[in-house]
Design a protein around this motif. Structure first.
Motif, short mmCIF file in Angstrom:
data_model
loop_
_atom_site.label_atom_id
_atom_site.label_comp_id
_atom_site.label_asym_id
_atom_site.label_seq_id
_atom_site.Cartn_x
_atom_site.Cartn_y
_atom_site.Cartn_z
N UNK A 63 -6.43 12.29 9.36
CA UNK A 63 -6.43 11.16 10.33
C UNK A 63 -7.16 9.99 9.50
N UNK A 64 -6.35 8.76 9.53
CA UNK A 64 -6.89 7.47 8.77
C UNK A 64 -6.91 6.39 9.90
N UNK A 65 -7.73 5.51 9.53
CA UNK A 65 -7.89 4.32 10.34
C UNK A 65 -8.01 3.19 9.19
N UNK A 66 -6.68 2.31 9.24
CA UNK A 66 -6.44 1.32 8.16
C UNK A 66 -6.48 0.13 8.58
N UNK A 67 -6.55 -0.92 7.49
CA UNK A 67 -6.12 -2.42 8.00
C UNK A 67 -4.55 -2.27 7.62
N UNK A 68 -3.73 -2.50 8.68
CA UNK A 68 -2.31 -2.61 8.30
C UNK A 68 -1.72 -3.74 7.36
N UNK A 69 -0.67 -3.48 6.70
CA UNK A 69 -0.07 -4.43 5.99
C UNK A 69 0.00 -5.56 6.59
N UNK A 70 0.47 -5.55 8.05
CA UNK A 70 0.60 -6.97 8.75
C UNK A 70 -0.75 -7.83 8.73
N UNK A 71 -1.84 -7.36 8.45
CA UNK A 71 -3.32 -8.23 8.35
C UNK A 71 -3.43 -8.23 6.93
N UNK A 72 -3.26 -7.29 6.25
CA UNK A 72 -3.55 -7.33 4.88
C UNK A 72 -2.38 -7.03 4.01
N UNK A 73 -1.50 -7.79 3.74
CA UNK A 73 -0.20 -7.59 2.97
C UNK A 73 -0.35 -6.83 1.70
N UNK A 74 -1.43 -7.19 1.02
CA UNK A 74 -1.64 -6.64 -0.44
C UNK A 74 -1.79 -5.26 -0.45
N UNK A 75 -2.09 -4.80 0.85
CA UNK A 75 -2.46 -3.21 0.75
C UNK A 75 -3.34 -2.80 -0.15
N UNK A 76 -3.38 -1.30 -0.50
CA UNK A 76 -4.48 -0.81 -1.24
C UNK A 76 -4.05 -1.19 -2.92
N UNK A 77 -5.05 -1.48 -3.59
CA UNK A 77 -5.18 -1.79 -4.82
C UNK A 77 -4.18 -0.73 -5.84
N UNK A 78 -4.53 0.40 -5.61
CA UNK A 78 -4.12 1.64 -6.38
C UNK A 78 -2.51 1.93 -6.13
N UNK A 79 -2.27 1.61 -4.88
CA UNK A 79 -0.78 1.79 -4.52
C UNK A 79 -0.61 0.75 -3.17
N UNK A 80 0.04 -0.19 -3.51
CA UNK A 80 -0.03 -1.37 -2.83
C UNK A 80 1.04 -0.94 -1.58
N UNK A 81 1.76 -0.03 -1.57
CA UNK A 81 2.58 0.37 -0.63
C UNK A 81 2.02 1.02 0.68
N UNK A 82 0.47 1.28 0.22
CA UNK A 82 -0.33 1.92 1.12
C UNK A 82 -1.21 0.85 1.94
N UNK A 83 -1.29 1.04 3.13
CA UNK A 83 -2.28 0.10 4.05
C UNK A 83 -3.57 0.05 3.38
#
Length: 151
Positions: free
Chosen positions: A47-67
């Motif tokens: 279970x994860x709690x993330x900053x969604x792409x709508x708030x941070x479009x760049x996403x996770x630097x290792x895999x930008x498809x992930x929030x």
């Protein structure tokens, strides 16, 4: 142990009975106390709690498809784990948490670089975790993340 569950509710339903209550209470504690702007999802089989792409479009630097990940919780073979990346990225927060922990738990803190392990579900300090969750907004997490992790 990662799960193939598609939703947080499915994840909890798949757990052994002795873990379900503690994991649900941990999930509820986090969801109730995180500042607005984080979203709950399944990430890395937990279970994860993330900053969604709508708030941070760049996403996770290792895999930008992930929030942008922030907190994960999971039921491992020998413990319940809380991954809180703010503890890894913010020394002030880490120091606060390690100083506060003994006030909320009689057990020794079992911690890695951003993960806290709870060997016995009944020893999870929910009140401390609630306070921890309130300390970083999505905007603050983005700032910490970009300063500490993004290359």
């Amino acid at each position: 142990m990662t799960s193939t569950a598609k939703t947080p509710a499915d994840y909890i339903a798949s757990l052994p009975e002795e873990r379900k209550g503690a994991m649900q209470k941990l999930r509820d504690t986090i969801a109730k106390n995180l500042p607005k702007g984080f979203e709950e999802t399944m990430t890395y089989g937990m279970i994860g709690f993330v900053v969604p792409h709508s708030k941070y479009p760049a996403g996770y630097h290792c895999d930008p498809k992930l929030p942008l990940g922030f907190v994960n919780i999971g039921s491992q073979k020998n413990y319940i784990v809380l991954h809180h990346l703010g503890l890894y990225g913010d020394t002030v927060l880490l120091n606060w948490f390690t100083e506060e922990y003994p006030k909320y738990s009689k057990t020794k803190l079992d911690m890695g670089k951003g993960c806290v392990r709870f060997k016995k579900p009944e020893q999870i300090p929910y009140e401390l975790i609630a306070e921890l969750m309130k300390k970083i907004t999505p905007e603050k997490w983005i700032e910490i993340y970009e300063r500490a992790f993004k290359r």
